[in-house]
Motif scaffolding. Sequence first.
Motif, PDB file in Angstrom:
ATOM      1  N   ILE A 150       0.812  -1.216   0.000  1.00 36.72           N
ATOM      2  CA  ILE A 150       0.000   0.000   0.000  1.00 36.72           C
ATOM      3  C   ILE A 150       0.850   1.273   0.000  1.00 36.72           C
ATOM      4  CG2 ILE A 150      -2.056  -1.038   1.023  1.00 36.72           C
ATOM      5  CD1 ILE A 150      -1.162  -0.022   3.729  1.00 36.72           C
ATOM      6  N   TRP A 151       2.155   1.113  -0.277  1.00 33.90           N
ATOM      7  CA  TRP A 151       3.024   2.291  -0.353  1.00 33.90           C
ATOM      8  C   TRP A 151       2.539   3.277  -1.411  1.00 33.90           C
ATOM      9  CZ3 TRP A 151       6.590   5.147   1.906  1.00 33.90           C
ATOM     10  CH2 TRP A 151       7.327   6.038   1.135  1.00 33.90           C
ATOM     11  N   LYS A 152       2.070   2.763  -2.564  1.00 29.78           N
ATOM     12  CA  LYS A 152       1.618   3.645  -3.640  1.00 29.78           C
ATOM     13  C   LYS A 152       0.453   4.526  -3.201  1.00 29.78           C
ATOM     14  CE  LYS A 152       3.120   0.791  -7.534  1.00 29.78           C
ATOM     15  NZ  LYS A 152       2.702   0.043  -8.751  1.00 29.78           N
ATOM     16  N   THR A 153      -0.341   4.018  -2.265  1.00 26.74           N
ATOM     17  CA  THR A 153      -1.502   4.774  -1.790  1.00 26.74           C
ATOM     18  C   THR A 153      -1.120   5.755  -0.689  1.00 26.74           C
ATOM     19  OG1 THR A 153      -2.947   2.904  -2.303  1.00 26.74           O
ATOM     20  CG2 THR A 153      -3.816   4.574  -0.795  1.00 26.74           C
ATOM     21  N   TYR A 154      -0.292   5.327   0.230  1.00 26.95           N
ATOM     22  CA  TYR A 154      -0.007   6.131   1.425  1.00 26.95           C
ATOM     23  C   TYR A 154       1.425   6.649   1.498  1.00 26.95           C
ATOM     24  CZ  TYR A 154      -4.400   4.082   2.922  1.00 26.95           C
ATOM     25  OH  TYR A 154      -5.719   3.692   2.988  1.00 26.95           O
ATOM     26  N   GLY A 155       2.248   6.302   0.507  1.00 30.59           N
ATOM     27  CA  GLY A 155       3.661   6.622   0.574  1.00 30.59           C
ATOM     28  C   GLY A 155       3.992   8.094   0.755  1.00 30.59           C
ATOM     29  N   LYS A 156       3.291   8.948   0.051  1.00 33.28           N
ATOM     30  CA  LYS A 156       3.592  10.377   0.135  1.00 33.28           C
ATOM     31  C   LYS A 156       3.419  10.892   1.555  1.00 33.28           C
ATOM     32  CE  LYS A 156       2.584  14.818  -2.064  1.00 33.28           C
ATOM     33  NZ  LYS A 156       1.780  15.527  -3.105  1.00 33.28           N
ATOM     34  N   GLY A 157       2.323  10.525   2.183  1.00 29.30           N
ATOM     35  CA  GLY A 157       2.076  10.955   3.559  1.00 29.30           C
ATOM     36  C   GLY A 157       3.045  10.321   4.532  1.00 29.30           C
ATOM     37  N   TRP A 158       3.326   9.046   4.335  1.00 28.91           N
ATOM     38  CA  TRP A 158       4.268   8.344   5.223  1.00 28.91           C
ATOM     39  C   TRP A 158       5.650   8.961   5.145  1.00 28.91           C
ATOM     40  CZ3 TRP A 158       2.867   2.582   3.806  1.00 28.91           C
ATOM     41  CH2 TRP A 158       1.654   2.243   4.443  1.00 28.91           C
ATOM     42  N   SER A 159       6.116   9.254   3.938  1.00 26.50           N
ATOM     43  CA  SER A 159       7.438   9.824   3.761  1.00 26.50           C
ATOM     44  C   SER A 159       7.552  11.170   4.477  1.00 26.50           C
ATOM     45  CB  SER A 159       7.732   9.996   2.263  1.00 26.50           C
ATOM     46  OG  SER A 159       9.014  10.525   2.060  1.00 26.50           O
ATOM     47  N   ALA A 160       6.529  11.997   4.334  1.00 28.63           N
ATOM     48  CA  ALA A 160       6.525  13.299   5.003  1.00 28.63           C
ATOM     49  C   ALA A 160       6.521  13.135   6.518  1.00 28.63           C
ATOM     50  CB  ALA A 160       5.310  14.108   4.553  1.00 28.63           C
ATOM     51  N   ARG A 161       5.786  12.143   6.994  1.00 30.95           N
ATOM     52  CA  ARG A 161       5.726  11.905   8.435  1.00 30.95           C
ATOM     53  C   ARG A 161       7.083  11.481   8.985  1.00 30.95           C
ATOM     54  NH1 ARG A 161       1.293   8.377  11.841  1.00 30.95           N
ATOM     55  NH2 ARG A 161       2.478   8.163  13.774  1.00 30.95           N
ATOM     56  N   VAL A 162       7.746  10.563   8.293  1.00 33.20           N
ATOM     57  CA  VAL A 162       9.048  10.091   8.765  1.00 33.20           C
ATOM     58  C   VAL A 162      10.055  11.237   8.769  1.00 33.20           C
ATOM     59  CG1 VAL A 162      10.970   8.532   8.311  1.00 33.20           C
ATOM     60  CG2 VAL A 162       8.628   7.706   8.080  1.00 33.20           C
ATOM     61  N   ALA A 163      10.019  12.081   7.749  1.00 35.02           N
ATOM     62  CA  ALA A 163      10.921  13.236   7.697  1.00 35.02           C
ATOM     63  C   ALA A 163      10.666  14.164   8.881  1.00 35.02           C
ATOM     64  CB  ALA A 163      10.735  13.990   6.377  1.00 35.02           C
ATOM     65  N   LYS A 164       9.393  14.399   9.177  1.00 36.57           N
ATOM     66  CA  LYS A 164       9.041  15.279  10.296  1.00 36.57           C
ATOM     67  C   LYS A 164       9.497  14.688  11.625  1.00 36.57           C
ATOM     68  CE  LYS A 164       5.060  15.256  12.303  1.00 36.57           C
ATOM     69  NZ  LYS A 164       3.606  15.352  12.634  1.00 36.57           N
ATOM     70  N   ILE A 165       9.262  13.384  11.803  1.00 37.95           N
ATOM     71  CA  ILE A 165       9.650  12.732  13.052  1.00 37.95           C
ATOM     72  C   ILE A 165      11.166  12.748  13.213  1.00 37.95           C
ATOM     73  CG2 ILE A 165       9.735  10.507  14.251  1.00 37.95           C
ATOM     74  CD1 ILE A 165       7.059  11.973  14.501  1.00 37.95           C
ATOM     75  N   GLU A 166      11.887  12.488  12.122  1.00 35.63           N
ATOM     76  CA  GLU A 166      13.351  12.527  12.202  1.00 35.63           C
ATOM     77  C   GLU A 166      13.828  13.891  12.681  1.00 35.63           C
ATOM     78  OE1 GLU A 166      17.101  12.899   9.209  1.00 35.63           O
ATOM     79  OE2 GLU A 166      15.591  11.414   8.616  1.00 35.63           O
ATOM     80  N   ALA A 167      13.314  14.944  12.065  1.00 33.43           N
ATOM     81  CA  ALA A 167      13.754  16.295  12.412  1.00 33.43           C
ATOM     82  C   ALA A 167      13.381  16.651  13.850  1.00 33.43           C
ATOM     83  CB  ALA A 167      13.154  17.306  11.441  1.00 33.43           C
ATOM     84  N   LYS A 168      12.174  16.318  14.250  1.00 37.76           N
ATOM     85  CA  LYS A 168      11.741  16.621  15.621  1.00 37.76           C
ATOM     86  C   LYS A 168      12.526  15.798  16.642  1.00 37.76           C
ATOM     87  CE  LYS A 168       7.052  18.344  14.821  1.00 37.76           C
ATOM     88  NZ  LYS A 168       7.256  19.604  15.558  1.00 37.76           N
ATOM     89  N   ALA A 169      12.850  14.553  16.289  1.00 39.94           N
ATOM     90  CA  ALA A 169      13.620  13.707  17.189  1.00 39.94           C
ATOM     91  C   ALA A 169      15.045  14.240  17.345  1.00 39.94           C
ATOM     92  CB  ALA A 169      13.641  12.269  16.669  1.00 39.94           C
ATOM     93  N   VAL A 170      15.642  14.656  16.246  1.00 44.83           N
ATOM     94  CA  VAL A 170      16.987  15.242  16.311  1.00 44.83           C
ATOM     95  C   VAL A 170      16.953  16.530  17.133  1.00 44.83           C
ATOM     96  CG1 VAL A 170      18.798  16.383  14.956  1.00 44.83           C
ATOM     97  CG2 VAL A 170      17.843  14.191  14.196  1.00 44.83           C
ATOM     98  N   ALA A 171      15.919  17.352  16.922  1.00 47.36           N
ATOM     99  CA  ALA A 171      15.776  18.592  17.692  1.00 47.36           C
ATOM    100  C   ALA A 171      15.635  18.289  19.183  1.00 47.36           C
ATOM    101  CB  ALA A 171      14.566  19.380  17.196  1.00 47.36           C
ATOM    102  N   MET A 172      14.870  17.268  19.515  1.00 49.31           N
ATOM    103  CA  MET A 172      14.674  16.869  20.900  1.00 49.31           C
ATOM    104  C   MET A 172      15.992  16.416  21.527  1.00 49.31           C
ATOM    105  SD  MET A 172      11.929  14.043  22.307  1.00 49.31           S
ATOM    106  CE  MET A 172      10.503  14.916  21.657  1.00 49.31           C
ATOM    107  N   HIS A 173      16.760  15.648  20.755  1.00 47.90           N
ATOM    108  CA  HIS A 173      18.074  15.195  21.237  1.00 47.90           C
ATOM    109  C   HIS A 173      19.004  16.380  21.466  1.00 47.90           C
ATOM    110  CE1 HIS A 173      21.858  13.046  21.550  1.00 47.90           C
ATOM    111  NE2 HIS A 173      22.324  13.779  20.546  1.00 47.90           N
ATOM    112  N   LEU A 174      19.064  17.296  20.501  1.00 45.90           N
ATOM    113  CA  LEU A 174      19.964  18.443  20.598  1.00 45.90           C
ATOM    114  C   LEU A 174      19.591  19.357  21.753  1.00 45.90           C
ATOM    115  CD1 LEU A 174      20.326  19.372  16.815  1.00 45.90           C
ATOM    116  CD2 LEU A 174      22.008  18.210  18.267  1.00 45.90           C
ATOM    117  N   ARG A 175      18.332  19.397  22.073  1.00 45.56           N
ATOM    118  CA  ARG A 175      17.851  20.232  23.175  1.00 45.56           C
ATOM    119  C   ARG A 175      18.499  19.838  24.504  1.00 45.56           C
ATOM    120  NH1 ARG A 175      11.738  19.760  23.161  1.00 45.56           N
ATOM    121  NH2 ARG A 175      12.096  18.096  24.657  1.00 45.56           N
ATOM    122  N   GLY A 176      18.883  18.570  24.591  1.00 44.50           N
ATOM    123  CA  GLY A 176      19.515  18.085  25.820  1.00 44.50           C
ATOM    124  C   GLY A 176      21.032  18.170  25.793  1.00 44.50           C
ATOM    125  N   GLN A 177      21.582  18.836  24.747  1.00 45.09           N
ATOM    126  CA  GLN A 177      23.031  18.994  24.623  1.00 45.09           C
ATOM    127  C   GLN A 177      23.377  20.470  24.825  1.00 45.09           C
ATOM    128  OE1 GLN A 177      24.707  15.983  24.028  1.00 45.09           O
ATOM    129  NE2 GLN A 177      22.632  15.190  24.187  1.00 45.09           N
TER     130      GLN A 177
END
Length: 263
Positions: A150-177
């Motif tokens: 079902i990647w063809k159906t939901y891939g665009k949204g999933w890709s954007a979500r993973v990118a957002k989570i990666e960036a927010k997770a990195v920001a969260m990590h850096l906040r503690g440095q």
Amino acid sequence: MASTNFSECLSITLASEGGLSLERTDPGNWTGGRIGKGTLKGTKYGISAAAFPALDIRSLTLDDVKPIYKARYWDEIGGDTLPAGFDLATFDYAVNSGPARALRDAQAVIGAPADGKSGPLTRAKAATAGTREIKALCARRLSFMQSLAIWKTYGKGWSARVAKIEAKAVAMHLRGQPSVDAKAALADEAKKAEKAAATLRKAGAAIAVSASGGAGTGAALPAEPNLLVLGGVMIVGLVAAGLLVVKAAREKERAEAYRAAGR
């Protein structure tokens, strides 16, 4: 460790989950876990009929789902024992694809036995997980998603979500440095992703031109070309070019996500 991070991580995850979905083509909306199998109860706040077939999905409230997320996802990945940022990346993955799969990939990137269970060795290995591990985990997550039918159906949204989570997770990590300028580091990540996107687009365009016989470049074809061979080469080249374009789009999403996280 990030024992107080559950509420923040849940808030970030729920922002991607939305309200009630009764999309018939989503296997998760069916109590049997497959399209047309069982009853179409849907998904709400990320709680799916496939994972919780006995629940009245339509009637769920935010207060109903918080303890579910805590017990079935956060506690299963050992969220309280994971470093800030790495906990978000693992948790959001678990919500989408199950805690065992998410934890196995998390274990793989930190060098722990990938058994899908939170234990002493996983906790020890995870203790130093940072930006590199967060990125690696998100890359593994996206790769798994791309393998789904079902990647063809939901891939665009999933890709954007993973990118957002990666960036927010990195920001969260850096906040503690405290020794790191988080805003500058996030801006740097955005620049690197933007540069990667430009490089991939350029490479894709070059391959596409080459595969089409150098159209527009003055390149000449053989006097007696083997059309079957040329056709095959062209197809392979255009597919390769297309894959690079897709990767470029992914890097552009990451760049935009990092810029947003740094604001």
